[in-house]
Design an enzyme around this catalytic site. Sequence first.
Site, PDB file in Angstrom:
ATOM      1  N   HIS A 167       0.834  -1.210   0.000  1.00  0.00           N
ATOM      2  CA  HIS A 167       0.000   0.000   0.000  1.00  0.00           C
ATOM      3  C   HIS A 167       0.865   1.255   0.000  1.00  0.00           C
ATOM      4  O   HIS A 167       0.506   2.278  -0.605  1.00  0.00           O
ATOM      5  CB  HIS A 167      -0.932  -0.011   1.216  1.00  0.00           C
ATOM      6  CG  HIS A 167      -2.032   0.995   1.163  1.00  0.00           C
ATOM      7  ND1 HIS A 167      -2.010   2.159   1.894  1.00  0.00           N
ATOM      8  CD2 HIS A 167      -3.196   1.019   0.464  1.00  0.00           C
ATOM      9  CE1 HIS A 167      -3.113   2.848   1.663  1.00  0.00           C
ATOM     10  NE2 HIS A 167      -3.843   2.186   0.795  1.00  0.00           N
ATOM     11  N   CYS A 168       2.022   1.174   0.648  1.00  0.00           N
ATOM     12  CA  CYS A 168       2.914   2.328   0.780  1.00  0.00           C
ATOM     13  C   CYS A 168       3.475   2.812  -0.547  1.00  0.00           C
ATOM     14  O   CYS A 168       3.918   3.952  -0.654  1.00  0.00           O
ATOM     15  CB  CYS A 168       4.090   1.982   1.695  1.00  0.00           C
ATOM     16  SG  CYS A 168       3.655   1.357   3.319  1.00  0.00           S
TER      17      CYS A 168
END
Length: 342
Positions: free
Chosen positions: A331-332
């Site tokens: 997600h980062c």
Amino acid sequence: MVTYTMPDEKSEHEGTWLQWPHGYTYGENYKKGIEHIWVKMASALSEGEKVHIVAYNQEEKEKISKTLASQGVNMNRVDFFISPTDDVWTRDNGPIFVYDQEKKLKIWDPGFNGWGKKTPFEKDASVREHLSKELKMERIDSRKLVIEGGAIELDGNGTFLSTRSSVVNKNRNPDLSEAEIEKQLSILGVKKFIWLDGVAGTDITDFHIDGFAKFYDKSTIITFSETDLAEWGLPAKDIKTLLNSTNASGEPYKYVNLPLSKNNVTLDSGEKLDYKGSYVNFYIGNKVVLVPNYNDPNDKVANDIIQKLYPERKVVGIDVRELYKDGGMIHCVTQQQPIQLK
């Protein structure tokens, strides 16, 4: 005040943005160690949407293009934008897309300062401005507020979830009170704020929310069990707040628990990290869900739970260990671009 709407991550995408790894900040070995993750993400995502790649320069663009083509990626689904970057964390510094009141897409541009000036950040802080010009898309200048995309969760129904340690922190917003920060965030149509204290200094992000909690919908939060939240480092007071939260309509949330990895993460080199891995930091594409995996027995357990949550999409587990040692997961390093509504 004019307000904007940030669509839910699982809403239909026009594409996904990735900042491609390079060697200009941390050396070629850094790039070589993690580039395979980007190849796998681009390959999986291109099955259902465009993949927008931010390349450091023309030379890097050509290298990336050759690499992807050699791996059989459909290059008709890939395009490139040249913008020098410091690093790869697109969620935190990349374009955050919102709809205005006429349903037109715009780029929300809060400030970015390298998680409190811990790393080089000036190139990353300019990416949104560069892309708004390239895309000819209006940029909403909110740089007086320093906040990263991974620090915030919105349920699409007016509820905001975050940690004070990563937002109401003197290394981000020394001149803003919590109330002033909330006022700035009301631009996103937030009606209810759920603040956890978090733990400053525990990692480079000062305890981003997207490591351990994610809205599934307006009534459900995906997180860990109480025991695993404690092992993750969440203070007891925060655990109580999170697990007893209500949404903007006053309704208690339901919870889906993902495990932590069974073991502390071990790299291919044999180096052992002294912490476990999170599966909550997954990313929802149009046709796939990209899930961080750790060469761990709980990879399958987590992948299966997530597959049941998103039956219309295919779960793709991606080994993120080389990235995780530097503090991030799937997600980062991803950022969704919603479709342009008619």
